[in-house]
Design a protein around this motif. Structure first.
Motif, mmCIF file in Angstrom:
data_model
loop_
_atom_site.group_PDB
_atom_site.id
_atom_site.type_symbol
_atom_site.label_atom_id
_atom_site.label_comp_id
_atom_site.label_asym_id
_atom_site.label_seq_id
_atom_site.Cartn_x
_atom_site.Cartn_y
_atom_site.Cartn_z
ATOM 1 N N MET A 1 0.802 -1.200 0.000
ATOM 2 C CA MET A 1 0.000 0.000 0.000
ATOM 3 C C MET A 1 0.844 1.262 0.000
ATOM 4 O O MET A 1 0.383 2.339 -0.301
ATOM 5 N N PHE A 2 2.134 1.112 0.351
ATOM 6 C CA PHE A 2 2.993 2.277 0.389
ATOM 7 C C PHE A 2 3.939 2.274 -0.806
ATOM 8 O O PHE A 2 4.299 1.229 -1.335
ATOM 9 N N THR A 3 4.381 3.439 -1.207
ATOM 10 C CA THR A 3 5.411 3.559 -2.225
ATOM 11 C C THR A 3 6.729 3.814 -1.524
ATOM 12 O O THR A 3 6.930 4.853 -0.928
ATOM 13 N N ARG A 4 7.603 2.867 -1.570
ATOM 14 C CA ARG A 4 8.899 3.024 -0.920
ATOM 15 C C ARG A 4 9.967 3.184 -1.986
ATOM 16 O O ARG A 4 9.862 2.662 -3.084
ATOM 17 N N ARG A 5 11.009 3.867 -1.621
ATOM 18 C CA ARG A 5 12.137 3.949 -2.549
ATOM 19 C C ARG A 5 12.796 2.585 -2.646
ATOM 20 O O ARG A 5 13.029 1.922 -1.649
ATOM 21 N N GLY A 6 13.110 2.177 -3.850
ATOM 22 C CA GLY A 6 13.728 0.881 -4.018
ATOM 23 C C GLY A 6 15.182 0.871 -3.600
ATOM 24 O O GLY A 6 15.716 -0.139 -3.190
ATOM 25 N N VAL A 7 15.814 2.009 -3.730
ATOM 26 C CA VAL A 7 17.213 2.128 -3.307
ATOM 27 C C VAL A 7 17.371 3.416 -2.541
ATOM 28 O O VAL A 7 16.602 4.348 -2.695
ATOM 29 N N LEU A 8 18.372 3.486 -1.693
ATOM 30 C CA LEU A 8 18.650 4.704 -0.944
ATOM 31 C C LEU A 8 19.381 5.697 -1.843
ATOM 32 O O LEU A 8 20.220 5.330 -2.665
ATOM 33 N N LEU A 9 19.071 6.987 -1.657
ATOM 34 C CA LEU A 9 19.774 8.012 -2.416
ATOM 35 C C LEU A 9 21.218 8.092 -1.959
ATOM 36 O O LEU A 9 21.536 7.862 -0.804
ATOM 37 N N SER A 10 22.072 8.436 -2.854
ATOM 38 C CA SER A 10 23.482 8.577 -2.474
ATOM 39 C C SER A 10 23.659 9.797 -1.596
ATOM 40 O O SER A 10 22.853 10.718 -1.622
ATOM 41 N N SER A 11 24.698 9.799 -0.785
ATOM 42 C CA SER A 11 24.918 10.908 0.129
ATOM 43 C C SER A 11 25.356 12.153 -0.624
ATOM 44 O O SER A 11 25.720 12.095 -1.800
ATOM 45 N N ILE A 12 25.270 13.288 0.044
ATOM 46 C CA ILE A 12 25.563 14.579 -0.575
ATOM 47 C C ILE A 12 26.936 14.537 -1.228
ATOM 48 O O ILE A 12 27.943 14.198 -0.589
ATOM 49 N N ALA A 13 26.951 14.906 -2.529
ATOM 50 C CA ALA A 13 28.167 14.932 -3.341
ATOM 51 C C ALA A 13 28.826 13.566 -3.439
ATOM 52 O O ALA A 13 29.946 13.444 -3.913
ATOM 53 N N GLY A 14 28.105 12.534 -2.974
ATOM 54 C CA GLY A 14 28.661 11.185 -3.049
ATOM 55 C C GLY A 14 29.856 10.969 -2.167
ATOM 56 O O GLY A 14 30.571 9.991 -2.308
ATOM 57 N N ASP B 1 20.543 -2.748 9.219
ATOM 58 C CA ASP B 1 20.395 -2.365 7.817
ATOM 59 C C ASP B 1 19.386 -1.223 7.723
ATOM 60 O O ASP B 1 18.374 -1.213 8.421
ATOM 61 N N VAL B 2 19.656 -0.277 6.830
ATOM 62 C CA VAL B 2 18.777 0.880 6.699
ATOM 63 C C VAL B 2 17.480 0.499 5.990
ATOM 64 O O VAL B 2 17.494 -0.081 4.905
ATOM 65 N N THR B 3 16.363 0.811 6.629
ATOM 66 C CA THR B 3 15.041 0.588 6.050
ATOM 67 C C THR B 3 14.486 1.922 5.571
ATOM 68 O O THR B 3 14.405 2.870 6.360
ATOM 69 N N PRO B 4 14.101 2.053 4.306
ATOM 70 C CA PRO B 4 13.610 3.341 3.795
ATOM 71 C C PRO B 4 12.381 3.837 4.546
ATOM 72 O O PRO B 4 11.568 3.060 5.050
ATOM 73 N N LEU B 5 12.275 5.151 4.635
ATOM 74 C CA LEU B 5 11.096 5.782 5.211
ATOM 75 C C LEU B 5 9.900 5.603 4.276
ATOM 76 O O LEU B 5 10.056 5.536 3.059
ATOM 77 N N TYR B 6 8.699 5.550 4.851
ATOM 78 C CA TYR B 6 7.499 5.584 4.026
ATOM 79 C C TYR B 6 7.397 6.961 3.358
ATOM 80 O O TYR B 6 7.682 7.987 3.975
ATOM 81 N N GLN B 7 6.964 6.968 2.124
ATOM 82 C CA GLN B 7 6.751 8.225 1.412
ATOM 83 C C GLN B 7 5.268 8.599 1.497
ATOM 84 O O GLN B 7 4.474 8.296 0.605
ATOM 85 N N ILE B 8 4.902 9.230 2.586
ATOM 86 C CA ILE B 8 3.523 9.619 2.863
ATOM 87 C C ILE B 8 3.314 11.069 2.422
ATOM 88 O O ILE B 8 4.152 11.941 2.697
ATOM 89 N N ASP B 9 2.207 11.350 1.765
ATOM 90 C CA ASP B 9 1.848 12.711 1.357
ATOM 91 C C ASP B 9 1.152 13.376 2.548
ATOM 92 O O ASP B 9 -0.030 13.152 2.790
ATOM 93 N N ASP B 10 1.884 14.212 3.286
ATOM 94 C CA ASP B 10 1.328 14.787 4.507
ATOM 95 C C ASP B 10 0.277 15.860 4.236
ATOM 96 O O ASP B 10 -0.533 16.159 5.133
ATOM 97 N N GLY B 11 0.253 16.439 3.050
ATOM 98 C CA GLY B 11 -0.845 17.327 2.683
ATOM 99 C C GLY B 11 -2.143 16.549 2.589
ATOM 100 O O GLY B 11 -3.188 16.952 3.127
ATOM 101 N N ARG B 12 -2.074 15.425 1.937
ATOM 102 C CA ARG B 12 -3.251 14.558 1.812
ATOM 103 C C ARG B 12 -3.649 13.998 3.181
ATOM 104 O O ARG B 12 -4.838 13.854 3.488
ATOM 105 N N LEU B 13 -2.645 13.694 4.013
ATOM 106 C CA LEU B 13 -2.911 13.195 5.363
ATOM 107 C C LEU B 13 -3.646 14.242 6.198
ATOM 108 O O LEU B 13 -4.644 13.941 6.866
ATOM 109 N N LEU B 14 -3.165 15.495 6.162
ATOM 110 C CA LEU B 14 -3.823 16.564 6.918
ATOM 111 C C LEU B 14 -5.230 16.827 6.404
ATOM 112 O O LEU B 14 -6.140 17.136 7.187
#
Length: 321
Positions: free
Chosen positions: A1-14, A281-294
């Motif tokens: 039911m959630f859209t999660r990122r499949g991979v983690l974004l690389s860190s700033i400037a890599g 191991d890092v588990t991605p955050l849920y990508q929740i639309d907080d505008g829609r939630l509010l």
């Protein structure tokens, strides 16, 4: 039911990859505009800060490891939502170290309050310092610590009540409805406010007749407990608008709107480590639309005056804004 990122974004400037290969992702930001007038001094009563683990080390006994979420990202979230005030809660990933919460509170100044996690080793001097910094409650987390024995939960609550009885803090509990029933009499007789996270642990799919929900409603109706109608995605199985959670929210509000507060649960950590992975191991955050939630708050509480009670008046009273 959630859209999660499949991979983690690389860190700033890599360039920044920490020793545990922690990559810096981005916490969710609202995608949907708020469709009602948010009252002045509205408060998001349930958020977390996930700081750089080199500065704010995670608890070795944690059961999950989230992506990072900064005070700057939180400020952007609330600017988009039109929310001024915030309550930052120490998540279980830090154990009894409240440094990241205090860091986030300092960034928001007088618009922030906090809820800390402590144990019997936390000295009174540390509690005094945290109170001066804006901490207004302590949290008992029974949900992600695996406590299901009502006797243990009751014992922990009684110890917390004894510790807090002269401090003027409230006690916040992350738990489930069976435990709510088991501690109902203790909550009813407590001398300080008791607050239940995330619909008190109710499950939307089980409806209004699920065991324990009537006890939660009784406590709210009698003014003996606050309930956070927060993190609706935790209770619901029907995102992104969570219609199955609406009956729960409406019933709680109808029981006593002066004991209901609202929160996003940003940055929406997934507290369950997937099978085959380690808690470190890092588990991605849920990508929740907080505008829609509010926007669901306007569905649950169509009356603007009641929304002001929930968003402004109740938090001001409970957290001392």
């Amino acid at each position: 039911m959630f859209t999660r990122r499949g991979v983690l974004l690389s860190s700033i400037a890599g360039a920044v990859v920490l020793s545990n290969r922690f990559a810096v992702g981005k916490a969710a930001q609202p995608a949907t505009p708020v469709n009602f007038e948010v009252p002045a001094d509205a408060c998001d009563c349930h958020t977390h800060i996930h700081g750089d683990p080199e500065k704010f080390p995670f608890f070795a006994g944690r059961v999950y490891t989230p992506e990072l979420a900064s005070p700057e990202e939180m400020a952007a979230l609330h600017k988009a939502l039109g929310i001024k005030r915030v309550v930052i809660v120490t998540p279980s990933i830090y154990g009894t170290d409240n440094s990241a919460t205090l860091f986030g509170m300092k960034a928001r100044g007088s618009d922030a309050r906090g809820v800390a996690v402590i144990d019997d080793k936390t000295p009174e001097s540390e509690l005094d310092a945290m109170k001066a910094a804006g901490i207004r409650g302590m949290r008992i987390n029974l949900a992600t610590s695996g406590v299901s024995d009502p006797a243990i939960g009751k014992q922990r609550l009684l110890a917390a009540i004894e510790r807090m009885k002269t401090r003027g803090w409230h006690i916040q509990m992350f738990t489930n409805l069976p435990l709510v029933s088991a501690i109902k009499e203790v909550v009813a007789s407590a001398s300080m406010p008791l607050v239940f996270d995330h619909f008190g642990g109710a499950e939307a799919r089980l409806g209004l007749d699920q065991p324990g929900f009537a006890d939660l409603l009784d406590l709210v109706k009698a003014g003996k407990a606050y309930v956070k109608i927060s993190g609706a995605y935790r209770a619901s199985t029907q995102g992104p608008d969570y219609p199955d959670a609406a009956p729960l929210a409406k019933a709680l509000i109808a029981a006593n709107p002066e004991r209901i507060i609202w929160g996003t649960d940003w940055p929406h950590p997934d507290s369950v480590t997937p099978p085959g992975r380690k808690p470190t191991d890092v588990t991605p955050l849920y990508q929740i639309d907080d505008g829609r939630l509010l926007n669901q708050l306007a569905v649950w509480a169509p009356d603007a005056a009641i929304r002001k009670t929930i968003l402004v008046d109740n938090p001001a009273r409970l957290y001392g804004f």
